[in-house]
Design a protein around this motif. Structure first.
Motif, mmCIF file in Angstrom:
data_model
loop_
_atom_site.group_PDB
_atom_site.id
_atom_site.type_symbol
_atom_site.label_atom_id
_atom_site.label_comp_id
_atom_site.label_asym_id
_atom_site.label_seq_id
_atom_site.Cartn_x
_atom_site.Cartn_y
_atom_site.Cartn_z
ATOM 1 N N SER A 1 0.832 -1.200 0.000
ATOM 2 C CA SER A 1 0.000 0.000 0.000
ATOM 3 C C SER A 1 0.871 1.256 0.000
ATOM 4 O O SER A 1 0.414 2.338 -0.341
ATOM 5 C CB SER A 1 -0.976 -0.009 1.175
ATOM 6 N N GLN A 2 2.142 1.105 0.385
ATOM 7 C CA GLN A 2 3.083 2.239 0.290
ATOM 8 C C GLN A 2 3.913 2.136 -0.993
ATOM 9 O O GLN A 2 4.884 2.873 -1.161
ATOM 10 C CB GLN A 2 4.025 2.263 1.494
ATOM 11 N N ASN A 3 3.557 1.148 -1.824
ATOM 12 C CA ASN A 3 4.240 0.953 -3.098
ATOM 13 C C ASN A 3 5.732 0.629 -2.962
ATOM 14 O O ASN A 3 6.552 1.026 -3.789
ATOM 15 C CB ASN A 3 4.070 2.226 -3.943
ATOM 16 N N LEU A 4 6.091 -0.106 -1.907
ATOM 17 C CA LEU A 4 7.514 -0.349 -1.639
ATOM 18 C C LEU A 4 7.993 -1.756 -1.990
ATOM 19 O O LEU A 4 9.192 -2.027 -1.994
ATOM 20 C CB LEU A 4 7.810 -0.097 -0.145
ATOM 21 N N VAL A 5 7.056 -2.668 -2.301
ATOM 22 C CA VAL A 5 7.448 -4.070 -2.463
ATOM 23 C C VAL A 5 8.026 -4.370 -3.842
ATOM 24 O O VAL A 5 7.455 -3.991 -4.864
ATOM 25 C CB VAL A 5 6.251 -5.009 -2.189
ATOM 26 N N ARG A 6 9.197 -5.013 -3.863
ATOM 27 C CA ARG A 6 9.839 -5.452 -5.112
ATOM 28 C C ARG A 6 10.103 -6.952 -4.982
ATOM 29 O O ARG A 6 10.873 -7.378 -4.123
ATOM 30 C CB ARG A 6 11.178 -4.744 -5.322
ATOM 31 N N LYS A 7 9.464 -7.727 -5.849
ATOM 32 C CA LYS A 7 9.590 -9.190 -5.750
ATOM 33 C C LYS A 7 10.782 -9.725 -6.525
ATOM 34 O O LYS A 7 11.011 -9.329 -7.668
ATOM 35 C CB LYS A 7 8.330 -9.847 -6.302
ATOM 36 N N VAL A 8 11.500 -10.648 -5.907
ATOM 37 C CA VAL A 8 12.631 -11.290 -6.569
ATOM 38 C C VAL A 8 12.468 -12.802 -6.428
ATOM 39 O O VAL A 8 12.177 -13.304 -5.337
ATOM 40 C CB VAL A 8 13.983 -10.847 -5.938
ATOM 41 N N HIS A 9 12.670 -13.506 -7.530
ATOM 42 C CA HIS A 9 12.600 -14.955 -7.512
ATOM 43 C C HIS A 9 13.836 -15.485 -6.775
ATOM 44 O O HIS A 9 14.960 -15.212 -7.185
ATOM 45 C CB HIS A 9 12.562 -15.450 -8.962
ATOM 46 N N GLY A 10 13.608 -16.212 -5.679
ATOM 47 C CA GLY A 10 14.725 -16.552 -4.786
ATOM 48 C C GLY A 10 15.388 -17.897 -5.007
ATOM 49 O O GLY A 10 16.120 -18.362 -4.138
ATOM 50 N N THR A 11 15.130 -18.556 -6.163
ATOM 51 C CA THR A 11 15.840 -19.811 -6.434
ATOM 52 C C THR A 11 16.734 -19.638 -7.659
ATOM 53 O O THR A 11 16.475 -18.807 -8.522
ATOM 54 C CB THR A 11 14.869 -20.996 -6.654
ATOM 55 N N GLY A 12 17.783 -20.442 -7.700
ATOM 56 C CA GLY A 12 18.751 -20.336 -8.795
ATOM 57 C C GLY A 12 20.110 -19.946 -8.241
ATOM 58 O O GLY A 12 20.383 -20.155 -7.056
ATOM 59 N N GLU A 13 20.942 -19.383 -9.097
ATOM 60 C CA GLU A 13 22.288 -18.991 -8.682
ATOM 61 C C GLU A 13 22.248 -17.794 -7.727
ATOM 62 O O GLU A 13 21.507 -16.836 -7.976
ATOM 63 C CB GLU A 13 23.125 -18.596 -9.912
ATOM 64 N N ILE A 14 23.073 -17.847 -6.703
ATOM 65 C CA ILE A 14 23.154 -16.741 -5.743
ATOM 66 C C ILE A 14 23.450 -15.421 -6.453
ATOM 67 O O ILE A 14 22.853 -14.384 -6.155
ATOM 68 C CB ILE A 14 24.235 -17.045 -4.670
ATOM 69 N N SER A 15 24.352 -15.481 -7.453
ATOM 70 C CA SER A 15 24.743 -14.239 -8.145
ATOM 71 C C SER A 15 23.597 -13.686 -8.994
ATOM 72 O O SER A 15 23.442 -12.472 -9.119
ATOM 73 C CB SER A 15 25.980 -14.474 -9.008
#
Ligand code: UDP
Ligand code: MG
Length: 192
Positions: free
Chosen positions: A162-176
């Motif tokens: 609701s504060q427009n702050l969320v950024r989603k990142v897919h958390g599987t795969g290579e760390i880099s």
């Protein structure tokens, strides 16, 4: 700048937090680490924290925010922002963090949500249990931690959306690769 790194247990917050803090010169504020340090003391508070952690529940807002305030006070003059790793965990804590930021004339740039499905979380935590030896990395406590996450912490996604702050990142795969995904969001937020 100040960033919140958000996600379920085993999402990789600790691993990514270290990389992000090195890259952007941020103070790494992990409430889990601060609480574990406190729980290793043979005080009544230490024992209480240890029991709560082993039960997969949240340590009281009072204790947690006290540790945060201490950490911020000790580090606020080094000209680095803060990366909040695994905090806040409920609505009250999110509101307290907003107030705390306001009181030092700061704000949250973005909330990075690390998305990882439950099967992978379980697998990672069980692997970690053989290397790190954390007392809460066992199937019984993990299922309580996941429950605590979905009932108390996950609703914060709505709070921050609701504060427009969320950024989603897919958390599987290579760390880099995951790190690259996080960096892109941070830079996009900085340039917004
Ligand atoms: N914890 C808490 N408040 C916090 C951070 C951690 O109560 O702000 C407790 C909680 O019991 C949690 C445990 O510490 O299950 C471990 O937290 P940590 O962030 O280290 O691990 P994660 O859940 O991210 O794997
Ligand atoms: Mg952690």
């Amino acid at each position: 700048m100040n960033i919140v790194l958000f996600g379920p247990p085993g999402a990789g917050k600790g691993t990514q937090a270290k990389l992000i803090c090195e890259k952007y010169f941020l103070n790494h504020l992990s409430t889990g680490d601060l609480l574990r340090k406190e729980s290793s003391k043979e005080t009544s508070l230490g024992i209480q924290i240890k029991n709560t952690i082993n039960d997969g529940k949240l340590v009281s807002n009072e204790t947690t925010i006290e540790l945060i305030k201490q950490f911020i006070n000790e580090n606020k003059n080094n000209n680095k922002g803060f990366l909040f790793d695994g905090f806040p965990r409920n609505k009250k804590q999110a509101e307290l963090l907003d107030h705390l930021m306001e009181s030092i004339n700061e704000k949250i740039l973005c909330v990075i949500l690390l998305n990882v499905n439950e099967d992978v979380l379980k697998e990672r935590i069980m692997n970690r249990s053989t290397t790190e030896g954390r007392s809460d990395d066992n199937l019984e406590t993990l299922s309580k931690r996941l429950h605590t996450y979905s009932s108390e912490t996950e609703p914060l996604i709505e709070y921050y959306s609701s504060q427009n702050l969320v950024r989603k990142v897919h958390g599987t795969g290579e760390i880099s690769d995951i790190n690259q995904g996080i960096s892109s969001h941070i830079e996009a937020s900085l340039n917004a």
